[in-house]
Motif scaffolding. Structure first.
Motif, PDB file in Angstrom:
ATOM      1  N   PHE A   9      56.582 135.512  16.544  1.00  0.00           N
ATOM      2  CA  PHE A   9      55.812 134.478  15.850  1.00  0.00           C
ATOM      3  C   PHE A   9      55.526 133.330  16.798  1.00  0.00           C
ATOM      4  O   PHE A   9      56.377 132.940  17.597  1.00  0.00           O
ATOM      5  CB  PHE A   9      56.574 133.957  14.633  1.00  0.00           C
ATOM      6  CG  PHE A   9      56.374 134.803  13.423  1.00  0.00           C
ATOM      7  CD1 PHE A   9      55.134 134.849  12.800  1.00  0.00           C
ATOM      8  CD2 PHE A   9      57.402 135.577  12.920  1.00  0.00           C
ATOM      9  CE1 PHE A   9      54.925 135.652  11.696  1.00  0.00           C
ATOM     10  CE2 PHE A   9      57.211 136.379  11.811  1.00  0.00           C
ATOM     11  CZ  PHE A   9      55.967 136.414  11.202  1.00  0.00           C
ATOM     12  N   PHE A  10      54.328 132.795  16.688  1.00  0.00           N
ATOM     13  CA  PHE A  10      53.938 131.659  17.510  1.00  0.00           C
ATOM     14  C   PHE A  10      54.320 130.383  16.774  1.00  0.00           C
ATOM     15  O   PHE A  10      54.050 130.239  15.584  1.00  0.00           O
ATOM     16  CB  PHE A  10      52.423 131.689  17.728  1.00  0.00           C
ATOM     17  CG  PHE A  10      51.904 130.504  18.498  1.00  0.00           C
ATOM     18  CD1 PHE A  10      52.038 130.456  19.885  1.00  0.00           C
ATOM     19  CD2 PHE A  10      51.275 129.447  17.844  1.00  0.00           C
ATOM     20  CE1 PHE A  10      51.549 129.369  20.599  1.00  0.00           C
ATOM     21  CE2 PHE A  10      50.789 128.362  18.563  1.00  0.00           C
ATOM     22  CZ  PHE A  10      50.928 128.321  19.943  1.00  0.00           C
ATOM     23  N   SER A  11      54.966 129.464  17.483  1.00  0.00           N
ATOM     24  CA  SER A  11      55.232 128.172  16.863  1.00  0.00           C
ATOM     25  C   SER A  11      55.295 127.091  17.920  1.00  0.00           C
ATOM     26  O   SER A  11      55.562 127.362  19.094  1.00  0.00           O
ATOM     27  CB  SER A  11      56.550 128.210  16.075  1.00  0.00           C
ATOM     28  OG  SER A  11      57.617 128.370  16.983  1.00  0.00           O
ATOM     29  N   ILE A  12      54.997 125.889  17.486  1.00  0.00           N
ATOM     30  CA  ILE A  12      55.148 124.718  18.344  1.00  0.00           C
ATOM     31  C   ILE A  12      56.131 123.822  17.615  1.00  0.00           C
ATOM     32  O   ILE A  12      55.872 123.402  16.483  1.00  0.00           O
ATOM     33  CB  ILE A  12      53.793 124.001  18.552  1.00  0.00           C
ATOM     34  CG1 ILE A  12      52.800 124.958  19.221  1.00  0.00           C
ATOM     35  CG2 ILE A  12      53.976 122.744  19.392  1.00  0.00           C
ATOM     36  CD1 ILE A  12      51.420 124.364  19.451  1.00  0.00           C
ATOM     37  N   LYS A  13      57.269 123.568  18.244  1.00  0.00           N
ATOM     38  CA  LYS A  13      58.375 122.951  17.509  1.00  0.00           C
ATOM     39  C   LYS A  13      58.255 121.438  17.322  1.00  0.00           C
ATOM     40  O   LYS A  13      58.616 120.894  16.285  1.00  0.00           O
ATOM     41  CB  LYS A  13      59.704 123.242  18.223  1.00  0.00           C
ATOM     42  CG  LYS A  13      60.059 124.732  18.318  1.00  0.00           C
ATOM     43  CD  LYS A  13      60.762 125.201  17.049  1.00  0.00           C
ATOM     44  CE  LYS A  13      61.342 126.603  17.186  1.00  0.00           C
ATOM     45  NZ  LYS A  13      60.345 127.672  17.178  1.00  0.00           N
ATOM     46  N   LEU A  77      46.150 136.153  15.292  1.00  0.00           N
ATOM     47  CA  LEU A  77      46.662 136.784  16.504  1.00  0.00           C
ATOM     48  C   LEU A  77      46.335 135.883  17.687  1.00  0.00           C
ATOM     49  O   LEU A  77      45.162 135.604  17.949  1.00  0.00           O
ATOM     50  CB  LEU A  77      46.006 138.146  16.711  1.00  0.00           C
ATOM     51  CG  LEU A  77      46.551 139.265  15.833  1.00  0.00           C
ATOM     52  CD1 LEU A  77      45.675 140.503  15.971  1.00  0.00           C
ATOM     53  CD2 LEU A  77      47.989 139.606  16.199  1.00  0.00           C
ATOM     54  N   VAL A  78      47.372 135.404  18.348  1.00  0.00           N
ATOM     55  CA  VAL A  78      47.142 134.533  19.497  1.00  0.00           C
ATOM     56  C   VAL A  78      47.839 135.097  20.730  1.00  0.00           C
ATOM     57  O   VAL A  78      48.825 135.829  20.630  1.00  0.00           O
ATOM     58  CB  VAL A  78      47.624 133.080  19.247  1.00  0.00           C
ATOM     59  CG1 VAL A  78      46.875 132.446  18.094  1.00  0.00           C
ATOM     60  CG2 VAL A  78      49.124 133.015  19.005  1.00  0.00           C
ATOM     61  N   ALA A  86      51.383 138.507  23.141  1.00  0.00           N
ATOM     62  CA  ALA A  86      50.651 138.393  21.880  1.00  0.00           C
ATOM     63  C   ALA A  86      51.613 137.979  20.779  1.00  0.00           C
ATOM     64  O   ALA A  86      52.718 138.508  20.684  1.00  0.00           O
ATOM     65  CB  ALA A  86      49.993 139.725  21.529  1.00  0.00           C
ATOM     66  N   LYS A  87      51.182 137.013  19.955  1.00  0.00           N
ATOM     67  CA  LYS A  87      52.040 136.536  18.877  1.00  0.00           C
ATOM     68  C   LYS A  87      51.221 136.349  17.607  1.00  0.00           C
ATOM     69  O   LYS A  87      49.995 136.333  17.641  1.00  0.00           O
ATOM     70  CB  LYS A  87      52.674 135.191  19.258  1.00  0.00           C
ATOM     71  CG  LYS A  87      53.605 135.291  20.449  1.00  0.00           C
ATOM     72  CD  LYS A  87      54.271 133.959  20.694  1.00  0.00           C
ATOM     73  CE  LYS A  87      55.276 134.092  21.840  1.00  0.00           C
ATOM     74  NZ  LYS A  87      56.017 132.834  22.034  1.00  0.00           N
ATOM     75  N   VAL A  88      51.927 136.186  16.504  1.00  0.00           N
ATOM     76  CA  VAL A  88      51.273 135.957  15.219  1.00  0.00           C
ATOM     77  C   VAL A  88      51.516 134.509  14.810  1.00  0.00           C
ATOM     78  O   VAL A  88      52.659 134.047  14.777  1.00  0.00           O
ATOM     79  CB  VAL A  88      51.841 136.910  14.143  1.00  0.00           C
ATOM     80  CG1 VAL A  88      51.233 136.595  12.782  1.00  0.00           C
ATOM     81  CG2 VAL A  88      51.556 138.359  14.524  1.00  0.00           C
ATOM     82  N   LEU A 147      42.252 143.745  27.178  1.00  0.00           N
ATOM     83  CA  LEU A 147      43.639 143.597  26.762  1.00  0.00           C
ATOM     84  C   LEU A 147      44.332 144.956  26.763  1.00  0.00           C
ATOM     85  O   LEU A 147      43.916 145.863  26.057  1.00  0.00           O
ATOM     86  CB  LEU A 147      43.674 142.971  25.362  1.00  0.00           C
ATOM     87  CG  LEU A 147      45.010 142.422  24.896  1.00  0.00           C
ATOM     88  CD1 LEU A 147      45.417 141.224  25.733  1.00  0.00           C
ATOM     89  CD2 LEU A 147      44.918 142.022  23.441  1.00  0.00           C
ATOM     90  N   GLN A 148      45.377 145.078  27.559  1.00  0.00           N
ATOM     91  CA  GLN A 148      46.109 146.346  27.655  1.00  0.00           C
ATOM     92  C   GLN A 148      47.216 146.425  26.609  1.00  0.00           C
ATOM     93  O   GLN A 148      47.844 147.457  26.440  1.00  0.00           O
ATOM     94  CB  GLN A 148      46.758 146.463  29.046  1.00  0.00           C
ATOM     95  CG  GLN A 148      45.764 146.458  30.183  1.00  0.00           C
ATOM     96  CD  GLN A 148      44.885 147.704  30.170  1.00  0.00           C
ATOM     97  OE1 GLN A 148      45.375 148.825  30.167  1.00  0.00           O
ATOM     98  NE2 GLN A 148      43.571 147.512  30.151  1.00  0.00           N
ATOM     99  N   GLU A 149      47.456 145.315  25.978  1.00  0.00           N
ATOM    100  CA  GLU A 149      48.611 145.147  25.112  1.00  0.00           C
ATOM    101  C   GLU A 149      48.390 145.749  23.728  1.00  0.00           C
ATOM    102  O   GLU A 149      47.300 145.672  23.187  1.00  0.00           O
ATOM    103  CB  GLU A 149      48.791 143.629  24.947  1.00  0.00           C
ATOM    104  CG  GLU A 149      50.079 143.201  24.349  1.00  0.00           C
ATOM    105  CD  GLU A 149      51.111 142.925  25.430  1.00  0.00           C
ATOM    106  OE1 GLU A 149      52.200 142.503  25.068  1.00  0.00           O
ATOM    107  OE2 GLU A 149      50.803 143.162  26.606  1.00  0.00           O
ATOM    108  N   GLU A 150      49.450 146.291  23.155  1.00  0.00           N
ATOM    109  CA  GLU A 150      49.367 146.694  21.753  1.00  0.00           C
ATOM    110  C   GLU A 150      49.616 145.439  20.915  1.00  0.00           C
ATOM    111  O   GLU A 150      50.592 144.730  21.134  1.00  0.00           O
ATOM    112  CB  GLU A 150      50.441 147.738  21.464  1.00  0.00           C
ATOM    113  CG  GLU A 150      50.137 148.548  20.227  1.00  0.00           C
ATOM    114  CD  GLU A 150      51.216 149.582  19.956  1.00  0.00           C
ATOM    115  OE1 GLU A 150      51.627 149.680  18.797  1.00  0.00           O
ATOM    116  OE2 GLU A 150      51.656 150.247  20.911  1.00  0.00           O
ATOM    117  N   LEU A 151      48.739 145.165  19.992  1.00  0.00           N
ATOM    118  CA  LEU A 151      48.859 143.915  19.237  1.00  0.00           C
ATOM    119  C   LEU A 151      49.879 144.034  18.117  1.00  0.00           C
ATOM    120  O   LEU A 151      50.053 145.108  17.541  1.00  0.00           O
ATOM    121  CB  LEU A 151      47.499 143.546  18.625  1.00  0.00           C
ATOM    122  CG  LEU A 151      46.420 143.208  19.652  1.00  0.00           C
ATOM    123  CD1 LEU A 151      45.106 142.918  18.953  1.00  0.00           C
ATOM    124  CD2 LEU A 151      46.833 142.028  20.502  1.00  0.00           C
TER     125      LEU A 151
END
Length: 198
Positions: A9-13, A77-78, A86-88, A147-151
């Motif tokens: 998970f994406f977060s900014i604290k 998706l970021v 990759a994060k949500v 993007l080579q990444e699996e999301l």
């Protein structure tokens, strides 16, 4: 694949903190919103998919019927530029529509993913009025094909439950025990007719 269940998970604290991100979409129209109910499962808060369509009566979904608030959430998706991962990023759909969609629709890059943004948090931890500001940083010609990444699966974080399971939750404060997953499912149609005791 790594689901968002694995802590991606994406977060900014902190208040005033910034992070650099790309939004992993070709166009802003690819951003989905989900109608969900928030419930407690053990110590965690979890989202459960609402069973009714906008035109259905409340009774179509036991959680709506029980007055459990319906919320619209967007799982963005970021790409975290610092961590190269990759994060949500879970936001309210209203905030996304109000604060981000226009910006993402008007990027000058070929695809949304080709623009790097700085996201700044305004608000201390726990402040209900916390908001996030997007600032344009750089534009390049990256596309989703690069993007080579699996999301992460955005809806991996949303529990899919049947009406019966919801009714069980309303009565017992928890969902029925999950069946052990080692049994392989064989598809043989229905074992018995679709009627059940009510």
């Amino acid at each position: 694949g790594q689901g968002a269940g694995n802590g991606t998970f994406f977060s900014i604290k902190n208040d005033g903190e910034t992070k650099k991100v790309r939004f992993l979409y070709r166009t802003a129209d690819d951003i989905d919103s989900y109608s969900v109910h928030e419930v407690k499962v053990g110590e965690k808060r979890r989202w459960v998919d609402c069973l009714k369509d906008p035109s259905d009566p409340e009774s179509h979904c036991p959680f709506c019927d029980a007055g459990i608030k319906l919320q619209n959430r967007t799982f963005l998706l970021v790409w975290d530029e610092e961590e190269q991962q990759a994060k949500v990023w879970e936001r309210s759909s209203i905030q996304v529509a109000k604060n981000y969609l226009d910006i993402l629709k008007n990027v000058s890059s070929k695809e949304v993913v080709g623009t790097v943004f700085k996201v700044k948090r305004n608000g201390k931890p726990g402040d209900m009025k916390t908001s996030y500001v997007l600032m344009l940083l750089t534009v390049d010609d990256l596309t989703m094909d690069d993007l080579q990444e699996e999301l992460p699966e955005t809806d991996a974080t949303i529990m899919k439950k049947t009406a019966e399971e919801m009714e069980y939750y309303i009565e017992n404060g928890e969902f029925p025990e999950e069946e052990a997953p080692e049994k392989k499912t064989e598809h043989k149609g229905f074992k018995k007719s679709g009627t059940r005791e009510v």
